[in-house]
Design a protein around this motif. Structure first.
Motif: not given
Length: 328
Positions: A273-283, A294-303
């Motif tokens: 549960r959460g955002l991919v950035t949170q998961a990557i940060e944890q891992d 990276l491929c997806g919406s601009p906010p996801m790609v930028e963050t």
């Protein structure tokens, strides 16, 4: 006027005002290019020192301007400078072209996602992770990433149906099997780097999974055994699709780890549960030495870009495509 080309440590001569890509090609420096108009993003390189005139600002892409990144085809040399180009062995030249295709199938993948299969008379050359422009009518044109591998006659695309979306509504309501589609490309710089032997970070937001699937399928097809961490980010479980494909890829490449990350309503047994950035940060404490796609919406790609760079990923090893969904 001298241009020092790194990492080749080679000096080439050029006249002031020359187009950078023209200068590199004239000197036979291995360099990727395709559309020659600043649209595809393939000829990205970095200005390490010296002044250049960057004419590509009107077609801004996720990495343009980051740490001196420019598009060589849109850049003009004003004085002696130092340019960093990608590794010579990773250069690709798939000249963009227009092809005619026929709709073979339109299949549901999830509640608001369709799988579109097109048959082209002659396979389009591309590298895994690239995309094309699909023209269904003169007023219904949009970029979509291929999910399949190069050399196949069927091109596979994943379409997110958007509320009141002009192009996606046309695909869902009017497009039929047998219709003709104009395919233009390939485009995109987020293609698989086959010479890389270190870990790979693949991040897909929604139907950005198409591009990431192509990258991972390409890595498996050429025998790469790099550790791959694939993060599939969704807003809700109703957007989830493609698990059978991912399970198959895991079966043929045990080094692949798949993380399904859902913003709300996640199944705690199989999803995070959460955002991919949170998961990557944890891992991952560090991404130094990794390649990222990276491929997806601009906010996801930028963050995700900011997070990856903050964890030591080199700009040259970050390959991103951001697609705007509004009005689709």
């Amino acid at each position: 006027m001298d241009i020092l080309v790194q990492p080749l440590n080679r000096v080439i001569r050029a006249e002031p005002g020359v187009n950078l890509l023209d200068a590199l090609r004239a000197a036979q420096v291995p360099m990727s290019y395709s559309c020659l108009s600043g649209r595809c993003g393939i000829c990205r390189c970095r200005v390490l020192s010296g002044e250049v005139l960057d004419g590509g600002r009107e077609q801004q892409r996720p990495l343009d301007g980051v740490d001196g990144a420019v598009l060589a085809c849109q850049t003009y040399v004003a004085e002696p400078c130092t340019i960093e180009v990608p590794a010579p062995g990773e250069a690709v030249v798939h000249r963009a072209r227009v092809a005619k295709a026929t709709v073979v199938a339109i299949e549901p993948l999830a509640a608001d996602i369709r799988r579109l299969l097109l048959k082209v008379a002659k396979p389009i050359e591309f590298s895994p992770g690239q995309y094309v422009q699909l023209g269904f009518t003169p007023t219904h044109v949009r970029p979509y990433s291929m999910a399949n591998l190069p050399g196949e006659q069927l091109l596979e695309f994943h379409v997110q149906l958007m509320p009141q979306g002009r192009v996606s509504s046309y695909i869902a309501g009017q497009l039929k099997v047998g219709d003709k589609v104009k395919v233009s490309g390939p485009l995109g710089a987020a293609y698989l780097r086959q010479q890389h032997t270190g870990p790979m970070l693949c991040v897909a937001g929604g139907t950005g999974l198409a591009s990431v699937l192509s990258v991972v399928r390409g890595a498996v097809a050429v025998g790469m055994r790099n550790p791959i961490h694939l993060y599939f980010g969704l807003r809700s479980p109703r957007e989830l699709y493609g698990l059978a494909w991912l399970d198959h890829l895991r079966s043929v490449n045990p080094a692949l780890q798949v993380h399904v990350v859902v913003a709300s309503g996640a199944d705690s047994a199989t999803q995070r549960r959460g955002l991919v950035t949170q998961a990557i940060e944890q891992d991952h404490a560090s991404l130094r030495g990794w390649q990222a796609y990276l491929c997806g919406s601009p906010p996801m790609v930028e963050t995700t870009t900011l997070l990856a760079l903050g964890k030591g990923l080199e700009v040259a090893h970050l390959h991103a495509e951001a697609f705007y969904m509004q009005g689709d």
